[in-house]
Motif scaffolding. Structure first.
Motif, PDB file in Angstrom:
ATOM      1  N   GLY A 173      28.077  52.348  52.541  1.00  0.00           N
ATOM      2  CA  GLY A 173      27.095  51.421  53.094  1.00  0.00           C
ATOM      3  C   GLY A 173      25.979  51.104  52.130  1.00  0.00           C
ATOM      4  O   GLY A 173      25.515  49.956  52.050  1.00  0.00           O
ATOM      5  N   SER A 174      25.529  52.104  51.377  1.00  0.00           N
ATOM      6  CA  SER A 174      24.425  51.891  50.439  1.00  0.00           C
ATOM      7  C   SER A 174      24.794  50.891  49.364  1.00  0.00           C
ATOM      8  O   SER A 174      23.977  50.046  48.968  1.00  0.00           O
ATOM      9  CB  SER A 174      24.017  53.216  49.809  1.00  0.00           C
ATOM     10  OG  SER A 174      23.517  54.111  50.780  1.00  0.00           O
TER      11      SER A 174
ATOM     12  N   THR B   8      25.973  48.405  56.527  1.00  0.00           N
ATOM     13  CA  THR B   8      25.100  49.492  56.069  1.00  0.00           C
ATOM     14  C   THR B   8      24.491  50.236  57.252  1.00  0.00           C
ATOM     15  O   THR B   8      24.428  51.475  57.252  1.00  0.00           O
ATOM     16  CB  THR B   8      23.984  48.924  55.175  1.00  0.00           C
ATOM     17  OG1 THR B   8      24.567  48.219  54.081  1.00  0.00           O
ATOM     18  CG2 THR B   8      23.108  50.040  54.640  1.00  0.00           C
TER      19      THR B   8
END
Length: 432
Positions: free
Chosen positions: A40-41, A190
């Protein structure tokens, strides 16, 4: 039972060492949580500079992300190190992970507005840097506690392998998601990954501080800094990584490099190429668990990184650029394995959090400053010269630092006095 064939034995020796995964349930949880979070980052990491580029069209505006992230990273990285030595590290990890999820929600809400604003992107970037600075010392110092001393290199390799999987899938998919579904979809992914990560963090075993731990203070931070300054091996790991990232971290100007090479389709691949090289090394990292001279990893890997980045800026063919970036990623991972092993094998438990805070600065401040350097120089000299001159400067600085700090090159995990003391402490953790 028949013995394995020679080629089978050689292949098994190259495969990643899974000992930390088998020996520690908390390591398995952190590894799984990190894989989800990294995915997600990296979606947000690509979407955020792309959104700034779309809103401004300015390489300097994209590079300015590094400037707004720098102060929070320094302040909260140092404080996070002292905090990790003074409180339950599990609580720090859980709280910061939840905070990062909330910041992703802000990005999502802004992206869904009819006319997204620019200033929230910089505010969130600064907030992410601050929370990451708080979290990383707790994460890094926890690995040193939950993984046996002789498995630290294997743990570093597995953690890097996890990071590379996220770094490949995240950027590659982010480019497609942003192009076809918009920034908001990337931010929504995210948000979901951070929610899943928080649920995994809740299952971690509590990690209370040592019985005689003091509250976070400037005096405690200074104590950690004095210890680092008194250890040439540690100084070498910090300085070489900082120099390598300062001079040869051109990720912020990849969107402009893709435009210059008339290959906008390659942007996601540029961001992912370094991780492909790191992944290739990680998948054949079994041999690294048998190496004792980890300082050589640090120096040689950083040198390869710089040379490959210089070549990436020199070549005008996009496929050669991608190959060079992959080689750079392999060099960066090798250097990272050396740094992580030295840190976890030599730093005493009572200082581990504070030194982890200094480590955050060494491997995080460099990229932030590197983004500013690359963006400013690209505006002055052009994109490709900004990349290849940085790679050359990286190689020169690594060579000078290695000559000035010879103890780093001679580090041996079996004979180093600090490593021996940490090994004894790990075998008898009664003071923790």
């Amino acid at each position: 039972m028949t013995s394995p064939l020679p080629w089978q034995a050689r292949l098994a020796a190259l495969l990643p060492d899974l000992s930390p995964w088998r020996s520690s349930a908390d390591f398995r949880l952190l590894w799984s949580q990190g894989l989800i979070t990294y995915f997600g980052s990296f979606m947000a990491l690509i979407a955020l500079p792309l959104q700034i580029k779309h809103l401004t069209g300015s390489p300097l505006a994209v590079g300015a992300m590094g400037a707004v992230e720098l102060v929070p990273l320094i302040v909260f990285g140092l404080y996070g190190g002292a905090l990790a030595d003074a409180v339950d590290r599990r609580k720090v990890i859980l709280g910061t992970e939840a905070g990062l999820g909330l910041l992703a929600v802000i990005l999502l809400v802004n992206a869904l507005m009819p006319e997204p604003a620019l200033w929230p992107l910089y505010v969130v970037a600064a907030g992410v840097a601050g929370l990451a600075g708080l979290q990383r010392p707790a994460l890094d110092s926890l690995i040193a506690r939950i993984v046996p001393h002789d498995q630290q290199t294997a743990a570093a390799a597995l953690n890097s392998l996890r990071w590379q999987v996220g770094a490949i899938a995240g950027p590659a998919l982010a480019g497609l998601v942003v192009a076809y579904a918009g920034h908001a979809t990337a931010y929504a992914v995210t948000v979901v990954t951070f929610a899943a990560s928080v649920l995994l963090c809740l299952r971690l075993t509590p990690a209370p501080p040592a019985r005689d731990a003091r509250k976070p203070s400037l005096r405690g931070i200074a104590e950690g800094a004095r210890y680092a300054w008194s250890r040439p091996v540690l100084l070498g790991t910090y300085a070489i990584d900082l120099a390598a990232m300062l001079f040869a971290f051109p990720n912020a100007i990849f969107p402009f490099l893709a435009d210059e090479l008339d290959a906008e389709w390659s942007l996601g691949l540029m961001y992912a190429a370094g991780s492909v090289g790191s992944l290739a090394l990680g998948l054949t990292s079994g041999w690294t668990s048998r190496v004792r001279r980890h300082g050589l990893f640090v120096v040689f890997g950083a040198g390869v990184w710089g040379l490959a980045i210089a070549a990436a800026g020199w070549f005008g063919e996009v496929w050669m650029v991608l190959v060079c970036l992959a080689v750079a990623g392999a060099g960066d991972m090798l250097s990272g394995l050396g740094r992580a092993t030295i840190w976890n094998q030599t730093i005493p438990e009572e200082l581990r959090g504070r030194l982890a805070g200094i480590e955050v600065l060494s491997y995080s401040v460099g990229p932030q400053l590197g983004q500013v350097r690359a963006g400013a120089m690209a505006g002055w000299t052009g994109t490709r010269p900004a990349i290849w001159t940085g790679g050359v400067a990286c190689v020169a600085s690594v060579a000078l630092l290695a000559a000035a700090l010879p103890k780093l090159l001679s580090y041996d995990s079996e004979t180093d006095e600090d490593a021996a003391r940490r090994r004894a402490q790990h075998a008898d953790p009664s003071g923790v």
